[in-house]
Write a protein that holds these residues in place. Structure first.
Motif, mmCIF file in Angstrom:
data_model
loop_
_atom_site.group_PDB
_atom_site.id
_atom_site.type_symbol
_atom_site.label_atom_id
_atom_site.label_comp_id
_atom_site.label_asym_id
_atom_site.label_seq_id
_atom_site.Cartn_x
_atom_site.Cartn_y
_atom_site.Cartn_z
ATOM 1 N N TYR A 122 0.823 -1.207 0.000
ATOM 2 C CA TYR A 122 0.000 0.000 0.000
ATOM 3 C C TYR A 122 0.861 1.262 0.000
ATOM 4 O O TYR A 122 0.607 2.198 -0.767
ATOM 5 C CB TYR A 122 -0.934 0.008 1.214
ATOM 6 N N ILE A 123 1.871 1.292 0.826
ATOM 7 C CA ILE A 123 2.694 2.503 0.935
ATOM 8 C C ILE A 123 3.424 2.793 -0.372
ATOM 9 O O ILE A 123 3.600 3.958 -0.755
ATOM 10 C CB ILE A 123 3.697 2.359 2.101
ATOM 11 N N THR A 124 3.848 1.768 -1.078
ATOM 12 C CA THR A 124 4.613 1.978 -2.316
ATOM 13 C C THR A 124 3.725 2.110 -3.547
ATOM 14 O O THR A 124 4.237 2.448 -4.626
ATOM 15 C CB THR A 124 5.609 0.831 -2.534
ATOM 16 N N ASN A 125 2.422 1.855 -3.405
ATOM 17 C CA ASN A 125 1.543 1.907 -4.572
ATOM 18 C C ASN A 125 0.238 2.657 -4.346
ATOM 19 O O ASN A 125 -0.437 3.002 -5.323
ATOM 20 C CB ASN A 125 1.189 0.483 -5.021
ATOM 21 N N GLY A 126 -0.124 2.896 -3.099
ATOM 22 C CA GLY A 126 -1.416 3.476 -2.795
ATOM 23 C C GLY A 126 -1.433 4.988 -2.752
ATOM 24 O O GLY A 126 -0.587 5.684 -3.345
ATOM 25 N N GLY A 127 -2.409 5.517 -2.015
ATOM 26 C CA GLY A 127 -2.617 6.956 -1.983
ATOM 27 C C GLY A 127 -1.425 7.755 -1.486
ATOM 28 O O GLY A 127 -1.175 8.863 -1.972
ATOM 29 N N VAL A 128 -0.695 7.223 -0.534
ATOM 30 C CA VAL A 128 0.486 7.939 -0.038
ATOM 31 C C VAL A 128 1.503 8.119 -1.162
ATOM 32 O O VAL A 128 2.114 9.186 -1.317
ATOM 33 C CB VAL A 128 1.118 7.181 1.151
ATOM 34 N N ASN A 129 1.668 7.097 -1.988
ATOM 35 C CA ASN A 129 2.599 7.189 -3.109
ATOM 36 C C ASN A 129 2.121 8.178 -4.165
ATOM 37 O O ASN A 129 2.926 8.777 -4.877
ATOM 38 C CB ASN A 129 2.798 5.809 -3.739
ATOM 39 N N VAL A 130 0.813 8.369 -4.276
ATOM 40 C CA VAL A 130 0.265 9.328 -5.240
ATOM 41 C C VAL A 130 0.648 10.752 -4.860
ATOM 42 O O VAL A 130 1.011 11.568 -5.723
ATOM 43 C CB VAL A 130 -1.268 9.192 -5.319
ATOM 44 N N TYR A 131 0.624 11.055 -3.559
ATOM 45 C CA TYR A 131 0.768 12.438 -3.118
ATOM 46 C C TYR A 131 2.152 12.788 -2.573
ATOM 47 O O TYR A 131 2.422 13.957 -2.305
ATOM 48 C CB TYR A 131 -0.291 12.745 -2.046
ATOM 49 N N GLU A 132 3.037 11.811 -2.394
ATOM 50 C CA GLU A 132 4.295 12.138 -1.729
ATOM 51 C C GLU A 132 5.216 13.009 -2.574
ATOM 52 O O GLU A 132 6.120 13.642 -2.046
ATOM 53 C CB GLU A 132 5.019 10.874 -1.280
#
Length: 656
Positions: free
Chosen positions: A407-417
């Motif tokens: 999730y961290i490498t592909n999900g919403g966090v990765n979209v906005y980081e």
């Protein structure tokens, strides 16, 4: 095997590849003369052909080196022969990479061929100042170094580093394989790099088997072939997945498959399907027949046919690289600030819901997480199949940890980081603290040592390499609790207050390095506190708690320093995105500092509780051990101790 098959095997590969690239260029128009500034037929046809030679020679290098590391024994003739083949392939790659760089210079600069000073000065400037030229210079230098090292290095352990260096040659090729101005650049770099790397291992391994056919006896061939087949299966999965991503980025819609580029993609897909069928036949039929004494000549003829299809795939791939794509590989006419910086459109305003509904898939970590979960579960299944036990909680925690990493490498966090420092810091904290907290109790090294079959022929498989790495001197140093804590704490300051942060933010390779770095340093730190896997040094439980509290206090101080800053860490990046939603860049950075300061407290409490529980259980085990010893010896230690006290008391009585 008939002698004619031994001769024509590699020849079929070359002929099929050359025919495919020429046909693909003619069909797709990749070698057509442009309306303006034609570099000449030599360059238009020579550039894709030299690129094809680079790819094929890279396959020879990587295939031979990977099999030397994972399939061949240093005690046998096969090992030295494979390294000689790798060295020869690397020499060819050096020359062809240099030629490709030269053709590329003439193609992009439109400078006519000559031997005068102007041409040489332009070429020198191209390979030292222009990213495209620097990429081919890097490939050439790496290939030259690998050529020398394949002759000089025969140590099995050192060969791993030579193999890693050879694999690194794919990075500059991947970075220049897709326009940085086009959308999807990061995904294209990852998918193209993985595609070239694993296709080379797959093809090169098969060619290496043919080259070494004379030194592989019937029984040895079956053993090596089984090992290669496992490597080829992984390579096939990665090549198929990365090929799909590449096609999606460049083709766009299904309607565009009717274009010359799309038709060439369909040809490559069809060839890949055929190669997959070859792989199934190899694993399920041919190897079993060889085990029972089947004809080797039939096997080699089928391998030759497989090489022909691999040659077609390689040739079509080289032609595709010169064919116009349906999706334009250029930037929009009026790009936004975010598009100028990242190559992507600014995402909509971040909300709690979008954290879980927005996705930006990173193929490297999609595949990494999938393989990590699959091999772990396969190991557990193998243990249970033979009647061994493996705690359920370890499997559950490992699964949760991999899912969180996914999730961290592909999900919403990765979209906005890329756009919000707070999202970047959230990803950092989860990678370095939360994910390791779940993965470490899974004890993957212990599982691998128990589940992977032990080799007995002097070669090294997954089990041997893992145990060698775990028990190495380097591992003893970095797994030392003090060193692990130092890496965990000081890497924060070094990363955020040096140019490393800029590299990791603006460069996709740097971003991938950042993920791996923080994941590894966090894993080492958690392993030193609550790890189950074997390490050389372990602190006593009271000192583990002190180390935890001291390190996390240092960590909290870092978060406070970010919160109190009055300037942006990367003002020309986070401050220049053109966001009209959310907090100001400085306020968002302060939120990121608060995340570093506050979120770290939750894993700290959990770690402290786990350490305390392990401490308590350790005391209970020690008490039970002493009780069992007392039962076996009828309290011999206690009686001896009491007798000693009695003697001391008697001695005190007789003293004046």
């Amino acid at each position: 095997m008939p002698r004619i098959v031994r001769v024509i095997g590699p020849a079929v590969l070359l002929v099929a590849a050359l025919a495919a690239v020429l046909a693909g260029l003619a069909f797709g128009g990749g070698a057509d003369a442009p309306l303006l500034a034609d570099p000449g037929a030599l360059v238009r046809w020579g550039l894709p052909i030299s690129t094809l030679v680079v790819n094929l020679s890279l396959a020879g290098v990587l295939g031979a080196l990977v099999l030397s590391c994972f399939a061949f024994s240093p005690d046998r003739e096969e090992y030295g022969k494979a390294l000689d083949f790798a060295a020869g392939s690397a020499a060819v790659m050096t020359v062809s990479a240099a030629a490709t760089g030269l053709f590329t210079f003439v193609s992009v600069s439109n400078v006519p061929w000559s031997f005068d000073e102007g041409f040489s000065n332009g070429l020198s400037s191209f390979i030292t100042s222009v990213p495209l030229g620097q990429a081919w210079l890097g490939v050439t230098l790496i290939a030259a170094a690998v050529t020398v090292l394949c002759f000089a290095v025969r140590n099995h352990t050192a060969l791993v580093f030579v193999t890693a260096l050879a694999m690194a040659s794919v990075i500059p090729m991947a970075q220049q394989g897709h326009s940085a101005e086009a959308s999807g650049h990061d995904a294209a770099v990852t998918s193209f790099g993985l595609h070239v790397l694993f296709a080379a291992i797959w093809l090169g391994g098969l060619v290496t088997l043919i080259v070494l056919r004379g030194v592989l006896g019937s029984s040895r061939l079956v053993t090596v072939l089984e090992r290669y087949s496992s490597i080829a299966l992984v390579a096939f999965i990665v090549v198929a997945a990365s090929g799909y991503v590449n096609a999606e980025l460049r083709v766009g819609t299904l309607a565009e498959l009717a274009t010359p580029y799309g038709i060439l993609v369909l040809v490559k897909v069809a060839v890949l399907v055929v190669l997959g069928l070859f792989g199934v036949a190899q694993r399920r039929i041919l190897i079993d027949r060889l085990k029972v004494g089947g004809k080797r000549s039939t096997f080699w003829w089928i391998v030759t046919a497989e090489l022909a299809f691999m040659g077609i795939a390689s040739g079509v791939a080289a032609a595709l690289a010169r064919t116009v794509t349906p999706v334009p590989q250029t930037r929009a006419a009026t790009p936004t600030p975010a598009e100028i910086l990242t190559g992507e459109k600014l995402p909509p305003e971040l909300t709690f819901g979008r954290l879980f509904t927005s996705w930006n898939f990173d193929l490297l970590w999609v595949l990494g997480c999938a393989f990590a979960l699959f091999f772990y579960l396969a190991g557990v299944w193998r243990l249970r199949k033979r009647g061994d036990k493996w705690p359920v909680y370890r499997t559950v925690l490992w699964t949760l940890g991999i899912l969180l990493l996914f999730y961290i490498t592909n999900g919403g966090v990765n979209v906005y980081e890329k756009y919000l420092f707070s999202a970047h810091m959230s990803a950092h904290m989860v990678l370095t603290m939360a994910v390791p907290l779940l993965l470490v109790p899974g004890a993957p090294v212990t599982l691998a040592a128990r589940a992977i079959r032990k080799r007995d022929d002097g070669s090294r498989g997954g089990r041997e390499w893992i145990l060698l790495a775990v028990h190495s001197r380097f591992a003893a140093i970095i797994s030392n609790p003090l060193v692990a804590a130092g890496l965990f704490a000081f890497s924060l300051w070094i990363f955020y207050y040096t140019p490393i942060m800029r590299w990791a933010t603006t460069d996709h390779v740097g971003h991938e390095w950042m993920i791996a770095h923080f994941l590894i340093t966090g894993y080492l730190f958690v392993q030193s506190l609550i790890g189950i896997d074997p390490v050389k040094y372990r602190l006593a439980y009271p000192f583990r708690l002190l180390l935890l509290l001291g390190t996390m206090a240092f960590h909290a101080f870092f978060g406070l320093s970010i919160m109190q800053m009055n300037g942006l860490l990367l003002a020309d990046w986070f401050g220049a995105m053109g966001r009209t939603w959310g907090d100001t860049p400085l306020a968002d950075q302060q939120v990121g500092g608060g995340i570093a300061w506050s979120i770290g407290e939750i894993p700290t409490v959990i770690l402290a509780i786990v350490v305390a529980i392990q401490w308590s259980r350790s005391d209970e085990r020690e008490t039970r051990r002493r009780d069992r010893n007392a039962d076996r010896t009828d309290d011999a230690e206690l009686r001896a101790y009491n007798e000693r006290l009695a003697r001391l008391a008697e001695r005190d009585k007789v003293k004046p």
